[in-house]
Write an enzyme that holds these catalytic residues in place. Structure first.
Site, PDB file in Angstrom:
ATOM      1  N   CYS A   2      49.821  22.634  28.122  1.00  0.00           N
ATOM      2  CA  CYS A   2      49.758  22.999  26.707  1.00  0.00           C
ATOM      3  C   CYS A   2      49.293  21.802  25.892  1.00  0.00           C
ATOM      4  O   CYS A   2      49.460  20.654  26.291  1.00  0.00           O
ATOM      5  CB  CYS A   2      51.086  23.474  26.130  1.00  0.00           C
ATOM      6  SG  CYS A   2      51.808  24.833  27.038  1.00  0.00           S
ATOM      7  N   ARG A  27      43.868  21.551  28.210  1.00  0.00           N
ATOM      8  CA  ARG A  27      45.281  21.485  28.599  1.00  0.00           C
ATOM      9  C   ARG A  27      45.893  22.867  28.788  1.00  0.00           C
ATOM     10  O   ARG A  27      47.030  22.996  29.265  1.00  0.00           O
ATOM     11  CB  ARG A  27      46.081  20.743  27.533  1.00  0.00           C
ATOM     12  CG  ARG A  27      45.592  19.355  27.257  1.00  0.00           C
ATOM     13  CD  ARG A  27      46.405  18.734  26.161  1.00  0.00           C
ATOM     14  NE  ARG A  27      47.739  18.410  26.619  1.00  0.00           N
ATOM     15  CZ  ARG A  27      48.077  17.263  27.168  1.00  0.00           C
ATOM     16  NH1 ARG A  27      47.188  16.335  27.323  1.00  0.00           N
ATOM     17  NH2 ARG A  27      49.304  17.052  27.568  1.00  0.00           N
ATOM     18  N   TRP A  74      49.505  27.005  28.190  1.00  0.00           N
ATOM     19  CA  TRP A  74      49.401  27.273  29.619  1.00  0.00           C
ATOM     20  C   TRP A  74      50.787  27.794  29.997  1.00  0.00           C
ATOM     21  O   TRP A  74      51.761  27.048  30.006  1.00  0.00           O
ATOM     22  CB  TRP A  74      49.065  25.990  30.379  1.00  0.00           C
ATOM     23  CG  TRP A  74      48.870  26.190  31.843  1.00  0.00           C
ATOM     24  CD1 TRP A  74      47.726  26.568  32.468  1.00  0.00           C
ATOM     25  CD2 TRP A  74      49.843  26.002  32.874  1.00  0.00           C
ATOM     26  NE1 TRP A  74      47.929  26.634  33.815  1.00  0.00           N
ATOM     27  CE2 TRP A  74      49.221  26.293  34.099  1.00  0.00           C
ATOM     28  CE3 TRP A  74      51.190  25.624  32.891  1.00  0.00           C
ATOM     29  CZ2 TRP A  74      49.885  26.220  35.324  1.00  0.00           C
ATOM     30  CZ3 TRP A  74      51.849  25.547  34.101  1.00  0.00           C
ATOM     31  CH2 TRP A  74      51.192  25.846  35.298  1.00  0.00           C
ATOM     32  N   ASN A  98      55.040  21.367  24.171  1.00  0.00           N
ATOM     33  CA  ASN A  98      54.382  21.176  25.469  1.00  0.00           C
ATOM     34  C   ASN A  98      55.456  20.665  26.420  1.00  0.00           C
ATOM     35  O   ASN A  98      56.087  19.653  26.141  1.00  0.00           O
ATOM     36  CB  ASN A  98      53.252  20.144  25.310  1.00  0.00           C
ATOM     37  CG  ASN A  98      52.750  19.635  26.649  1.00  0.00           C
ATOM     38  OD1 ASN A  98      52.798  20.357  27.640  1.00  0.00           O
ATOM     39  ND2 ASN A  98      52.264  18.411  26.687  1.00  0.00           N
ATOM     40  N   GLY A  99      55.674  21.378  27.537  1.00  0.00           N
ATOM     41  CA  GLY A  99      56.688  20.940  28.499  1.00  0.00           C
ATOM     42  C   GLY A  99      57.540  22.115  28.940  1.00  0.00           C
ATOM     43  O   GLY A  99      57.155  23.280  28.750  1.00  0.00           O
ATOM     44  N   GLU A 478      38.906  18.627  49.953  1.00  0.00           N
ATOM     45  CA  GLU A 478      38.408  18.605  48.571  1.00  0.00           C
ATOM     46  C   GLU A 478      37.368  19.721  48.349  1.00  0.00           C
ATOM     47  O   GLU A 478      37.396  20.405  47.323  1.00  0.00           O
ATOM     48  CB  GLU A 478      37.804  17.218  48.271  1.00  0.00           C
ATOM     49  CG  GLU A 478      37.114  17.057  46.941  1.00  0.00           C
ATOM     50  CD  GLU A 478      37.988  17.349  45.718  1.00  0.00           C
ATOM     51  OE1 GLU A 478      39.201  17.545  45.867  1.00  0.00           O
ATOM     52  OE2 GLU A 478      37.421  17.439  44.619  1.00  0.00           O
ATOM     53  N   LYS A 482      37.783  22.740  45.657  1.00  0.00           N
ATOM     54  CA  LYS A 482      36.793  23.034  44.605  1.00  0.00           C
ATOM     55  C   LYS A 482      36.408  24.507  44.654  1.00  0.00           C
ATOM     56  O   LYS A 482      36.326  25.162  43.636  1.00  0.00           O
ATOM     57  CB  LYS A 482      35.516  22.199  44.770  1.00  0.00           C
ATOM     58  CG  LYS A 482      35.558  20.761  44.365  1.00  0.00           C
ATOM     59  CD  LYS A 482      35.677  20.489  42.893  1.00  0.00           C
ATOM     60  CE  LYS A 482      37.126  20.313  42.520  1.00  0.00           C
ATOM     61  NZ  LYS A 482      37.610  18.955  42.451  1.00  0.00           N
ATOM     62  N   GLU A 485      39.407  26.845  43.471  1.00  0.00           N
ATOM     63  CA  GLU A 485      39.763  26.830  42.051  1.00  0.00           C
ATOM     64  C   GLU A 485      38.651  27.374  41.159  1.00  0.00           C
ATOM     65  O   GLU A 485      38.920  27.962  40.119  1.00  0.00           O
ATOM     66  CB  GLU A 485      40.201  25.438  41.590  1.00  0.00           C
ATOM     67  CG  GLU A 485      39.127  24.378  41.567  1.00  0.00           C
ATOM     68  CD  GLU A 485      39.627  23.054  40.962  1.00  0.00           C
ATOM     69  OE1 GLU A 485      39.193  22.005  41.438  1.00  0.00           O
ATOM     70  OE2 GLU A 485      40.423  23.087  40.015  1.00  0.00           O
ATOM     71  N   HIS A 501      44.400  24.993  67.514  1.00  0.00           N
ATOM     72  CA  HIS A 501      45.862  25.126  67.499  1.00  0.00           C
ATOM     73  C   HIS A 501      46.333  26.243  66.576  1.00  0.00           C
ATOM     74  O   HIS A 501      47.492  26.262  66.179  1.00  0.00           O
ATOM     75  CB  HIS A 501      46.492  23.784  67.100  1.00  0.00           C
ATOM     76  CG  HIS A 501      46.130  22.685  68.049  1.00  0.00           C
ATOM     77  ND1 HIS A 501      46.598  22.645  69.342  1.00  0.00           N
ATOM     78  CD2 HIS A 501      45.290  21.640  67.911  1.00  0.00           C
ATOM     79  CE1 HIS A 501      46.069  21.589  69.954  1.00  0.00           C
ATOM     80  NE2 HIS A 501      45.269  20.972  69.111  1.00  0.00           N
ATOM     81  N   LYS A 600      43.533  21.218  32.627  1.00  0.00           N
ATOM     82  CA  LYS A 600      43.015  19.918  33.046  1.00  0.00           C
ATOM     83  C   LYS A 600      44.122  18.887  33.226  1.00  0.00           C
ATOM     84  O   LYS A 600      44.074  18.058  34.118  1.00  0.00           O
ATOM     85  CB  LYS A 600      42.023  19.442  31.982  1.00  0.00           C
ATOM     86  CG  LYS A 600      41.335  18.130  32.297  1.00  0.00           C
ATOM     87  CD  LYS A 600      40.283  18.343  33.343  1.00  0.00           C
ATOM     88  CE  LYS A 600      39.592  17.072  33.770  1.00  0.00           C
ATOM     89  NZ  LYS A 600      39.040  17.209  35.122  1.00  0.00           N
TER      90      LYS A 600
HETATM   91  C1  F6R Z   1      41.089  19.785  40.973  1.00  0.00           C
HETATM   92  C2  F6R Z   1      41.789  18.973  39.997  1.00  0.00           C
HETATM   93  C3  F6R Z   1      43.257  18.781  40.171  1.00  0.00           C
HETATM   94  C4  F6R Z   1      43.657  17.367  39.707  1.00  0.00           C
HETATM   95  C5  F6R Z   1      45.182  17.228  39.745  1.00  0.00           C
HETATM   96  C6  F6R Z   1      45.622  15.830  39.374  1.00  0.00           C
HETATM   97  O1  F6R Z   1      39.729  19.837  40.694  1.00  0.00           O
HETATM   98  O2  F6R Z   1      41.217  18.488  39.053  1.00  0.00           O
HETATM   99  O3  F6R Z   1      43.659  19.018  41.468  1.00  0.00           O
HETATM  100  O4  F6R Z   1      43.062  16.438  40.547  1.00  0.00           O
HETATM  101  O5  F6R Z   1      45.753  18.145  38.869  1.00  0.00           O
HETATM  102  O6  F6R Z   1      45.193  15.495  38.098  1.00  0.00           O
HETATM  103  P1  F6R Z   1      45.079  13.993  37.640  1.00  0.00           P
HETATM  104  O7  F6R Z   1      44.007  13.336  38.436  1.00  0.00           O
HETATM  105  O8  F6R Z   1      44.752  14.068  36.186  1.00  0.00           O
HETATM  106  O9  F6R Z   1      46.415  13.358  37.895  1.00  0.00           O
END
Ligand code: F6R
Length: 605
Positions: A2, A27, A74, A98-99, A478, A482, A485, A501, A600
């Site tokens: 949020c 956020r 969020w 927020n929280g 990774e 990607k 998500e 396995h 984010k």
């Molecule tokens: C995936 C992504 C998330 C962040 C994770 C940690 O694309 O962006 O998995 O990597 O939420 O976020 P930070 O790096 O801001 O601690």
């Protein structure tokens, strides 16, 4: 997560609240709302969906008032709908939060017994009614302090009071909160980015702090209600990097920015003339460290996994990697000669920050690698290494990941040099190789049109797997992250040698499988694992820097990428995976910069 904003001004605030909420959408973006005070009345407008929707509502029915608060949500408690959107108001108080309030059920029951009727399913509404009750016998500041005593969990709050129409009170525990200063206007916001279009003068609240702001003045109190002063920081102007330019969305801009991101970061840490690493002020003597623990979440965690392989290749150090949400609750035996490295793009991730806090409580040595230098994680650690990637707006992390890899690699070289694990000559060779990354990235970005064609194979797939060994294993994780998500397609990253396995049972005719097989010591083994998948009907996309034809048989697609040295392959091999996820998501018409259910900056547990 949020995002919250508050503005006290001598002019109408609703349009600036909307603009700031747009900047805070990274956020949370499942609902939005604002409240202002006008003619001693709280006016509230909220909706489910994006800030754009709220903007339309305000356009159709303008909201007056020179003081107001706003929120992007969020969802944690209660589905994303208009009722659960913030602010949450009583007759006399309006709150954005927020929280998470962990004891909200218990508090809610008590308040209900006292006759309070809740409208929403949120945890936030208890704060509104606790303050409302406290106001019966105290002033706004006391009512906030009395309420904070009752709350368990994390919060950043912005509060408006009907009968005190010139103040906003802010409070912080766990979740980040900043204030901004301007002429005849002061602000409250989840981060400096939200305030940057209005001011570059910022102060940060620390845990337990409360602030009272009006248009002319901001006062700060610590958790004991003692007045305190705050340092005012003047932020640099990087507004240009916040626009999409000619790109369709931020993610594509951020992918294509990577050669320059790497160059900029390298300029910060490498003296190219003398081929030396500029990492000064180590508060820790690297030759006195015998173990390193790397801690992070999500994509940042994957950069730590890559770093573990690097550490093991170039130093004798013992290295561990931990997911922050696990680390913070484990029974860790903290050791004097252990260095704890925290990696985070935002520097605000709640789990990573809590793991760092735990290290600080145990007097452990800490270092953080962050993109946001003013962040909570940066401010709390003993030593900070910024990744200098510029603001990353797309929710899926791309350029920050490569930036994290680069800073980790440079740090490893520096530590290995001080410890005498690697000779001066080898370091110079490794730095020379690093300088080749931007060109190699530019080359790999040119294969985008091929990837666009390959992406079609994935659109209607039931799922997919990403396989790799050694340094390519974390990159397989990774790549899969990607894809899931961004395109909501089930994807799993696996060590290629682990398939037999169990996961091999998932392979069926036509299932697309991405195999990362760079020309390293695992190459032949990975190719054998790939053959096992082909034999069971898997449709292979092979990505390799070994440019020979023999292995092209039985492949659906093969992408050749440039080779620098095997240690640097993670930088190069990541990019086609980012582009693949991007194009599958585009074909599926997904929201690239704001994938569903995500945000984010993950400031909740
Ligand atoms: C995936 C992504 C998330 C962040 C994770 C940690 O694309 O962006 O998995 O990597 O939420 O976020 P930070 O790096 O801001 O601690």
């Amino acid at each position: 997560m949020c995002g919250i904003i508050g503005i006290a001004s001598d002019k109408s605030v609703s349009s600036n609240i909307i603009n700031s909420l747009k900047r805070l959408e990274y956020r949370g973006y499942d609902s939005a709302g604002l409240a202002t005070l006008n003619n001693n009345l709280i006016i509230e407008k909220k909706c489910s969906g994006r800030v754009e929707q709220l903007e339309k509502i305000i356009f159709e029915s303008p909201v007056k008032g020179n003081i107001g608060i706003g929120h992007v949500r969020w969802a944690t408690h209660g589905i994303p709908n208009t009722v659960n959107a913030h602010p949450h108001s009583s007759e006399i108080v309006s709150v954005v939060h927020n929280g998470i309030i962990e004891n909200s059920d218990e508090l809610k029951k008590k308040l209900e017994k006292e006759g309070v009727k809740f409208k929403s399913q949120t945890d936030t509404e208890v704060i509104t009614f606790l303050i409302t009750k406290a106001l019966e016998s105290s002033d706004p500041l006391d009512s906030v302090f009395l309420t904070l005593e009752k709350l368990k969990g994390s919060f950043a709050l912005g509060i408006l009071f009907k009968n005190h129409n010139n103040i906003i009170i802010g409070a912080r525990r766990g979740s980040p909160l900043a204030v901004g200063y301007a002429k005849n206007e002061n602000y409250l916001g989840s981060d400096s980015y939200a305030l940057k279009s209005m001011t570059n003068k910022i102060s940060y609240l620390d845990d337990g702090d409360v602030c009272v702001l009006n248009k002319d003045h901001i006062e700060f109190y610590n958790q004991k209600k003692t007045k305190i002063n705050k340092k005012v920081l003047v932020l640099s102007d990087d507004a240009r990097s916040i626009s999409k330019g000619d790109y369709k969305n931020f993610m594509s801009k951020e992918i294509f920015e990577q050669p320059i991101t790497i160059k900029n970061c390298m300029n910060e840490y490498i003296d190219k003339i003398r081929n030396q690493i500029n990492l000064y002020d180590f508060p820790i003597q690297p030759d006195k460290i015998d173990k390193i623990t790397l801690i992070a979440c999500g994509t940042a965690y994957h950069s730590c996994l890559v770093a573990k392989y690097w550490f093991e290749e170039v130093t004798d150090l013992d290295v561990e990697v931990d997911i922050a949400s696990e680390f913070r609750y484990r029974n860790i035996k903290f050791k004097k000669n252990n260095l704890y490295i925290f990696v985070s793009q935002s520097g605000e991730t709640a789990d990573t920050a809590a793991a760092l806090e735990l290290c600080k409580q145990n007097n452990a040595k800490t270092c953080s690698i962050v993109n946001v230098v003013e962040s909570s994680i940066a401010r709390l650690s003993d030593w900070v290494l910024p990744i200098h990637a510029g603001p990353e707006i797309g929710v899926a992390s791309t350029k920050a990941f490569l930036g994290q890899l680069l800073v980790l690699y440079i740090l490893i070289l520096k530590i290995s040099k001080i410890r005498g694990d690697v000779s001066e000559k080898e370091i110079i060779k490794k730095i020379d190789d690093l300088k080749k990354i931007p060109d190699a990235l530019n080359q790999v970005l040119k294969i985008e049109d091929k990837i666009q064609v390959i992406a079609k194979d994935f659109v209607n797939a039931k799922g997919t797997m990403y396989l790799g060994r050694g340094l390519s294993y974390p990159i397989a994780l990774e790549g899969a992250l990607k894809l899931k998500e961004l395109s909501y397609l089930h994807a799993e990253g696996y060590p290629a040698g682990e398939m037999k396995h169990g996961p091999l049972a998932l392979i069926e005719d036509g299932l697309p499988v991405v195999v990362l097989a760079p020309n390293d010591k695992y190459f032949e083994k990975t190719i054998s694992n790939m053959q096992e998948v082909i034999a069971r009907g898997g449709k292979i996309l092979l990505i390799t820097d070994k440019h020979d034809e023999v292995i092209s048989e039985n492949l659906r697609f093969k992408l050749e990428i440039p080779f620098i040295n095997y240690l640097l392959t993670p930088f190069i091999i990541t990019v086609p995976l980012q582009l693949l996820a991007y194009h599958v998501a585009s074909l599926k018409k997904c929201d690239i910069d704001k994938p569903r259910n995500l945000a984010k900056s993950v400031t909740v547990e």
